[in-house]
Structures are given as structure tokens and as C-alpha cells.
Write an enzyme that holds these catalytic residues in place. Structure first.
Site, mmCIF file in Angstrom:
data_model
loop_
_atom_site.group_PDB
_atom_site.id
_atom_site.type_symbol
_atom_site.label_atom_id
_atom_site.label_comp_id
_atom_site.label_asym_id
_atom_site.label_seq_id
_atom_site.Cartn_x
_atom_site.Cartn_y
_atom_site.Cartn_z
ATOM 1 N N ASN A 18 19.739 7.085 -41.214
ATOM 2 C CA ASN A 18 18.899 7.599 -40.119
ATOM 3 C C ASN A 18 19.262 9.042 -39.820
ATOM 4 O OD1 ASN A 18 20.849 5.490 -38.818
ATOM 5 N ND2 ASN A 18 20.264 6.621 -37.015
ATOM 6 N N ASP A 19 19.723 9.389 -38.639
ATOM 7 C CA ASP A 19 19.811 10.801 -38.231
ATOM 8 C C ASP A 19 20.605 11.720 -39.163
ATOM 9 O OD1 ASP A 19 19.112 9.231 -36.066
ATOM 10 O OD2 ASP A 19 20.707 9.930 -34.760
ATOM 11 N N GLN A 35 23.664 9.598 -40.691
ATOM 12 C CA GLN A 35 23.968 8.235 -40.271
ATOM 13 C C GLN A 35 23.700 7.319 -41.451
ATOM 14 O OE1 GLN A 35 24.809 6.803 -36.690
ATOM 15 N NE2 GLN A 35 25.909 8.542 -37.496
ATOM 16 N N ARG A 142 26.217 10.266 -25.951
ATOM 17 C CA ARG A 142 26.411 10.380 -27.398
ATOM 18 C C ARG A 142 25.705 11.592 -28.012
ATOM 19 N NH1 ARG A 142 23.052 5.728 -26.779
ATOM 20 N NH2 ARG A 142 20.946 5.992 -27.612
ATOM 21 N N ASP A 143 25.933 11.745 -29.315
ATOM 22 C CA ASP A 143 25.276 12.770 -30.141
ATOM 23 C C ASP A 143 25.691 14.193 -29.751
ATOM 24 O OD1 ASP A 143 24.034 10.430 -30.937
ATOM 25 O OD2 ASP A 143 22.122 10.872 -29.960
ATOM 26 N N GLU A 185 18.116 11.498 -26.823
ATOM 27 C CA GLU A 185 19.123 11.361 -27.860
ATOM 28 C C GLU A 185 19.125 12.671 -28.654
ATOM 29 O OE1 GLU A 185 18.973 6.664 -29.004
ATOM 30 O OE2 GLU A 185 17.495 7.927 -29.999
ATOM 31 N N TRP A 259 12.131 4.251 -34.569
ATOM 32 C CA TRP A 259 12.909 3.036 -34.303
ATOM 33 C C TRP A 259 12.017 1.827 -34.025
ATOM 34 C CZ3 TRP A 259 17.492 2.317 -35.991
ATOM 35 C CH2 TRP A 259 18.442 3.326 -36.003
#
Ligand code: FRU
Length: 451
Positions: A18-19, A35, A142-143, A185, A259
Site C-alpha cells: 500500500n502506501d 507498506q 501515525r504517518d 492519514e 481501502w
């Protein structure tokens, strides 16, 4: 039906992606961490950082997994910076790269940790004092995206989902600076240059879905625009920009998925792929003001095969899988026009891209693009200029990325055509629209599997 691996979009050799994470240019290489989970069905608690490098953002060389999950949790999204002077004090000789990422544990606690690499990102050592920021009471924190802010001589960290700002002189102790008035995010904060020179403005990216232009003084971000759309397709998310790129150039990349259905789609031996890397610039748009424009990086021209310049009426004879198409459309009043791409011979499957003059919108229609979960239509307003709109489309085995008027608007969508659905045709519902300057380049593969 098994989907076909993208030909020129970045994919992991195996497992789930993913990211994009840890994007940094260093010593002649663009690093792309991402990710990654070893299973094609991702498990949140076992995320790690996959890794690849490229000299040109086109040909990627896969490297072994960079950061593996550990007793503090899974390795979720984050960034990387160059600490040339060993400000963190963790390098034995000289400096190196420092990754800053989220440890997400089974209780959903999210805390920020760091790791260092003294060998150009090949091997990593996690800091023994991790986490460096956050407590086990922190959730949705996060992130971290970190960058060096030269005027105040400190590193700045912007953290999602709560959107807090921090500063540090050593990447280990972080001082709160305040909160941002937006939540998302994968936030990012960076200066973007004007297209033809003449300075820059700060851009706050909200996960790649929307952005805000403004000023950042090293302490706080002052918005000068409302939140504006980045790409009104369904499948452009979790963008991150490369740090440390020469000449102030700003390039970002996103994950082509959503998602809502990402974990329900069939895999191609691996699961997940990135967008094309896009150069970001600012432009004064008549009637709108200063806006970000996105263009696929110029280096991608290296993938082009010999151009085809068919008349639109000749297109049904052209069968192509992975290609770039450029055209200027002159939509007739009230008409819908554009291209049918990756169409099956029986006409049952296709994706339509183009312009709807009745609503003044650009669109992607993937009602019949090969998978139930992808059914739908997406659009975005874009006024015609002198009755025209310029289209640049990148079609691959599992996606279409559209750029209009040299990057003023973008639409990205995940598709799932059959391997033999290779039809390409021009359409105009009323027959009154026209298309000129049509050029099609077959594109070569950008993959280089060397794990
Ligand atoms: C965005 C995201 C991030 C998180 C990561 C986990 O797609 O949800 O917020 O760090 O994915 O894989």
C-alpha cells in the site's frame, strides 16, 4: 479471472503493497520504501517496509525488505531524511539516512520510532530507545513526515491522523509546535515551485486526496486556500513526496487503490501498485487563482515506443495494452466524447474516459471495467477553454491515469480488464465532437526484478 501485473507501474515482487514510505533522493538514487506484507492479503499487525531504488524514477531495482515488524509492533507509514552531520548521534562515522515511522501494536497504540542506515539504505538499525514520540495511550497518531527546515535549522515532523506538528534538532527529542486545522492519514508539507520560476508556496497535502496552499514559517502553517482536490478519481491515495530532490523539484507518488475494496480485489501474484511519479508545480489558472498542477515525470518518455498518429476514425484498428495517449478534444454542446480503452472485442467490457459537455466535467466511466467492486463513474468539473480540453492518458493493465490541460486536473482509477481486452476507440455520443493532435505511444515495461 486473474488480473495481469501492471507493465510500467511499480509493483512489489510478491505480497501486498500500500502506501509509499521513506521517499528520499540520496547519492544518485531515488529510494522507494512502501507498506508491504508478505501475504497478498495484508495483515495490519505484520506490515513492514519493502524497498526499491531507481536512478530515474522509471526503472526500479527491488531490494530486500528494509524494516521488519518487531516487539513494538508493525512498521506503518513514515518518511526518511538525510542526517549528514550525525545530529542524531547514532552513526559511528559520518552520517546517513534516518527513517521515521509509526510502530502500530496489537492494542492499536501508535508511536513514532526511528532507524538509521549508514550504507545508502541497504541495511537498517532500529534505535534502541524507540519509540521516540508518543505513549501507549496514543491512537490515530501515525504517518510521520519529516523534513529539514533550513531557515530555523530544525527538523519538522507532521503527523496524521491528529495532524500535529513537532520540531527537533536530533530526530530523537521532539517538541510540540501545535496542531494543523486539518486531519488526514499520510500528511505531507513541502514547498512547491511555480512552473516558470518566480518562487514557491507551501503545500499541505491531506493524504493525497486534497491539498491546501499557504505559508509555513517553521512554527505554524497559515492556509491561503481552502482544501482543494488533488485527483477526483477513486484510486489515488496516501501520496508522499520525495525529500532532498536536487534543484527544488518536487515529485510525489501515490497508491492506486482505495481501502473500500483494496483487500477484496483478486491479486496478480502480488497485490497493489503505485501511481506514476508526478512532478508538482504551481500555476496561475485564469478565474481560479494559484493551483497545483501535476505532470507525470519527464523521465517517463524513456518508456515510449514509436508514436502512432492515427485519425480518430482509424482507432478501432489499433489494439494496445499499455500506452500513453495525447489528444485535444473539442466537445460539441451537450455531448459526451472521448475514448473507449481496454475494450473487449464484443464491446461488453470497456472503460470510457473523456469530457461531458452537458455537465462541464471530465470523467472516467468504469461501469464495465472488469470487476463488480470497481463499477462506477467519477468526474470533476473543468471548464472548456476556447471550446477545448487537452487530455493525456496513461493506460496500463490495471489502471488509467488522466491529466487534463497540462496537469490542471487529474483522475486516476483502478480497472480490471481481461488480458485480451485491447480495443481503443474514439467516441462522440452525438457525433458532433472532434479530436485533433491524437498521438499514441506504446509504453515499455519499467520493471527490473533483481531481488
Ligand atoms: C494509509 C494507512 C496509513 C497507515 C498505513 C498502514 O493507507 O492507513 O495511515 O500508516 O496505511 O498500512
Amino acid at each position: 479471472m486473474t488480473p495481469e501485473r501492471p507493465h510500467y507501474h511499480f509493483t512489489p515482487p510478491t505480497g501486498w503493497l500500500n502506501d509509499p514510505n521513506g521517499l528520499i533522493y540520496d547519492d544518485g538514487e531515488y529510494h522507494l520504501f512502501y507498506q508491504w506484507c508478505k501475504d497478498v492479503q495484508a495483515d495490519n499487525l505484520f506490515m513492514e517496509w519493502g524497498h526499491a531504488v531507481s536512478a530515474d524514477l522509471v526503472q526500479w531495482e527491488h531490494l530486500p525488505v528494509a524494516l521488519t515488524y518487531d516487539e513494538l509492533g508493525a512498521i506503518w507509514s513514515g518518511s526518511a531524511v538525510k542526517d549528514a552531520a550525525n545530529a542524531c548521534g547514532l552513526f559511528a562515522n559520518g552520517g546517513g539516512l534516518v527513517a521515521v515511522f509509526t510502530h502500530h501494536n496489537k492494542d492499536k497504540a501508535e508511536r513514532q520510532s526511528i532507524a538509521t542506515s549508514a550504507d545508502r539504505g541497504r541495511t537498517w538499525t532500529k534505535f534502541a530507545g524507540n519509540p521516540v514520540l508518543g505513549t501507549d495511550a496514543d491512537r490515530s497518531f501515525r504517518d510521520p513526515k519529516v523534513f529539514w527546515h533550513e531557515p530555523i535549522g530544525r527538523w519538522i515532523m507532521v503527523v496524521g491522523v491528529q495532524h500535529r506538528l513537532y520540531a527537533s534538532t536530533n530526530l530523537r527529542a521532539w517538541t510540540p509546535l501545535g496542531e494543523l486545522p486539518f486531519r488526514s492519514e499520510c500528511p505531507d508539507l513541502f514547498p512547491v515551485p511555480f512552473e516558470h520560476g518566480g518562487g514557491s508556496k507551501w503545500l499541505l497535502s491531506l493524504g493525497g486526496r486534497s491539498y491546501v496552499l499557504g505559508n509555513f514559517d517553521g512554527q505554524s502553517f497559515t492556509p491561503e486556500t481552502p482544501a482543494l482536490p488533488v485527483d477526483e478519481g477513486m484510486d489515488f491515495y496516501a501520496t508522499q513526496s520525495w525529500d532532498n530532490v536536487p534543484d527544488g523539484r518536487r515529485v510525489w507518488i501515490g497508491w492506486i487503490n482505495n481501502w473500500k475494496y483494496a483487500s477484496k480485489l483478486p491479486d496478480f501474484g502480488a497485490q497493489g501498485f503505485m501511481s506514476l511519479p508526478r512532478t508538482l508545480e504551481l500555476r496561475e489558472i485564469p478565474g481560479a487563482g494559484t493551483r497545483m498542477v501535476q505532470k507525470p515525470v519527464a523521465e517517463l518518455a524513456a518508456l515510449r515506443g514509436a508514436p502512432l498518429r492515427p485519425a480518430p476514425a482509424e482507432l478501432p484498428g489499433v489494439r494496445l495494452k499499455a500506452y500513453e495517449l495525447e489528444a485535444e478534444l473539442r466537445p460539441a454542446a451537450g455531448d459526451r466524447c472521448g475514448f473507449s480503452v481496454r475494450a473487449s472485442a464484443d464491446g461488453r467490457q470497456e472503460t470510457r474516459i473523456g469530457y461531458d459537455a452537458a455537465t462541464g466535467t471530465i470523467f472516467i466511466d468504469r461501469e464495465r471495467a472488469g470487476h463488480e467492486l470497481l463499477k462506477g463513474r467519477m468526474s470533476s468539473p473543468l471548464p472548456l477553454r476556447d471550446g477545448r480540453v487537452k487530455l493525456r492518458a496513461f493506460v496500463d493493465t490495471l489502471s488509467v491515469e488522466l491529466f487534463f490541460n497540462d496537469g490542471e486536473a487529474a483522475l486516476t482509477a483502478h480497472l480490471m480488464p481481461g488480458a485480451d481486452d485491447l480495443g481503443l476507440a474514439w467516441f462522440s455520443d452525438s457525433g458532433g465532437s472532434s479530436c485533433s493532435a491524437l498521438t499514441v505511444w506504446p509504453l515499455k515495461s519499467g520493471a527490473r526484478q533483481t531481488v
